[in-house]
Scaffold this motif. Sequence first.
Motif, PDB file in Angstrom:
ATOM      1  N   UNK A 193      32.404  58.948  34.911  1.00 15.39           N
ATOM      2  CA  UNK A 193      32.680  60.389  34.868  1.00 15.39           C
ATOM      3  C   UNK A 193      33.667  60.773  35.963  1.00 15.39           C
ATOM      4  N   UNK A 194      33.507  60.174  37.147  1.00 19.82           N
ATOM      5  CA  UNK A 194      34.439  60.443  38.244  1.00 19.82           C
ATOM      6  C   UNK A 194      35.844  59.980  37.889  1.00 19.82           C
ATOM      7  N   UNK A 195      35.954  58.776  37.313  1.00 24.31           N
ATOM      8  CA  UNK A 195      37.274  58.241  36.960  1.00 24.31           C
ATOM      9  C   UNK A 195      37.929  59.042  35.841  1.00 24.31           C
ATOM     10  N   UNK A 196      37.137  59.422  34.847  1.00 24.14           N
ATOM     11  CA  UNK A 196      37.680  60.251  33.768  1.00 24.14           C
ATOM     12  C   UNK A 196      38.173  61.596  34.327  1.00 24.14           C
ATOM     13  N   UNK A 197      37.371  62.205  35.193  1.00 20.12           N
ATOM     14  CA  UNK A 197      37.758  63.501  35.759  1.00 20.12           C
ATOM     15  C   UNK A 197      38.988  63.354  36.644  1.00 20.12           C
ATOM     16  N   UNK A 198      39.046  62.266  37.411  1.00 16.30           N
ATOM     17  CA  UNK A 198      40.232  62.012  38.230  1.00 16.30           C
ATOM     18  C   UNK A 198      41.465  61.784  37.364  1.00 16.30           C
ATOM     19  N   UNK A 199      41.273  61.167  36.194  1.00 12.17           N
ATOM     20  CA  UNK A 199      42.390  60.981  35.268  1.00 12.17           C
ATOM     21  C   UNK A 199      42.896  62.329  34.766  1.00 12.17           C
ATOM     22  N   UNK A 200      41.966  63.228  34.426  1.00 11.35           N
ATOM     23  CA  UNK A 200      42.367  64.576  33.993  1.00 11.35           C
ATOM     24  C   UNK A 200      43.093  65.304  35.116  1.00 11.35           C
ATOM     25  N   UNK A 201      42.573  65.176  36.348  1.00 18.26           N
ATOM     26  CA  UNK A 201      43.230  65.813  37.497  1.00 18.26           C
ATOM     27  C   UNK A 201      44.630  65.250  37.705  1.00 18.26           C
ATOM     28  N   UNK A 202      44.741  63.912  37.608  1.00 21.01           N
ATOM     29  CA  UNK A 202      46.054  63.287  37.784  1.00 21.01           C
ATOM     30  C   UNK A 202      47.031  63.747  36.703  1.00 21.01           C
TER      31      UNK A 202
END
Length: 427
Positions: free
Chosen positions: A184-193
């Motif tokens: 979930x953290x990586x997916x959210x960081x991908x959206x942020x990026x």
Amino acid sequence: MARARNEAFVAWMEREGWSAPALAKELDDVVRDLTRRSRPGRGLSEITVHKWRSGETSWPQEKYRIALEEVSGLAVADLGFAPSDRRKKKPAPVEDEDPVHRRSFLALTTGSAGAAVLGPPVAGVGGGDVLRLRQQLDALMVLDDSRGGHDTLERAALAGAQEAVALQEKPATQRIRQQLFSLAADYTATAAWSCVDARQSSRAQPLHERALHLAGLAQDPAATMRVWNSVAILAHQRGAHAEALAAGQAARATAAARRDPLFASLAHARIAIAHAHLGDHRPAMRSLDHAEKALAKADPARPRPSWIAFYGRAELHAITSIVHDRLGNSPAAEAASHHALTALPQVFARNRAFATARLALAQLHQGDLDQATATTARIFPLLGDAALPGRLRTLLGDFHRDLITTAPNAPVAREWADRYRTHWSRT
């Protein structure tokens, strides 16, 4: 005759970050969850895990084979386990195992007695769900490498994060829950990026905060490092270069950077860019030197999350170009950009476009207008029919501004704007 080491099992443990004591405890927890027993009896010893690794034990007990498949999401055969030839001919436990306990466990987990004890089956979450979400995330990373940040990528990443969090409501082991939070953290960081790359800063900041929260719940230092790396780039977009420096220093302080020279190198490179923007020549060059030395120590074969695949020798050359150009050393910036483009794999289309734009800027800052404008012509085909990411459009805007400033009356400046305005402005 000595048995061969179970390379598949060893590789899986290293890839997933398991120590022998931690895996033994997790497998015992799974056994306890499956049997609904408060005490699992004689616990699994880390010595037994080492025997699995060494190949001394080639076929774990039934209950641990089931638990291994639950934790890993893989068949035990894919983990390198197989019955010995002797076992194939005459069934017998490879390990010492109480046959009464074995029959009880099988009844509880697979037979009709299990239905009586456990009641109606409840769909839980296992390693297969984690593997599926991870593969989907890897596919988004490939999309980012080829197209850069855009709305579709952001929406897909947010949907992945939502699913990873929603799965927490189902039965799962603690290890699986941590992996879901990490995803979930990586997916959210991908959206942020994606928002950062598209220069949608207002959407990026709350997503960074959410990703940091999820990375903390997951106890995932690599995901934490990823967020600080993205925060540093966003801060530069906002002109907050001191904040970008602090974000780079936060990235350097993560456990991921302390344990892995590759992460440390990226953190030092971000710090170098921040110092260059602040006009700190010596600290910038010192940080670049630290980045180079750390990268030289990094093991390229070490398992890492897919988001860090962009970073290596080519990306460090590209960052070196930015640092030199900001410090006024355009010839060194041009040389670094050439090195970056030589080393950068073709699959990183978006990064190749950025490195090409940086090359053009370095040439322009040396007064070579014709070469610089010719270089920019190589940018647009790299992304095909896709719209340019916001960061790249901004960088080309900087090129146009510097082109007009350098030669306001030169025909080449007007020709460049007339020729590329459509490509440049398309969103």
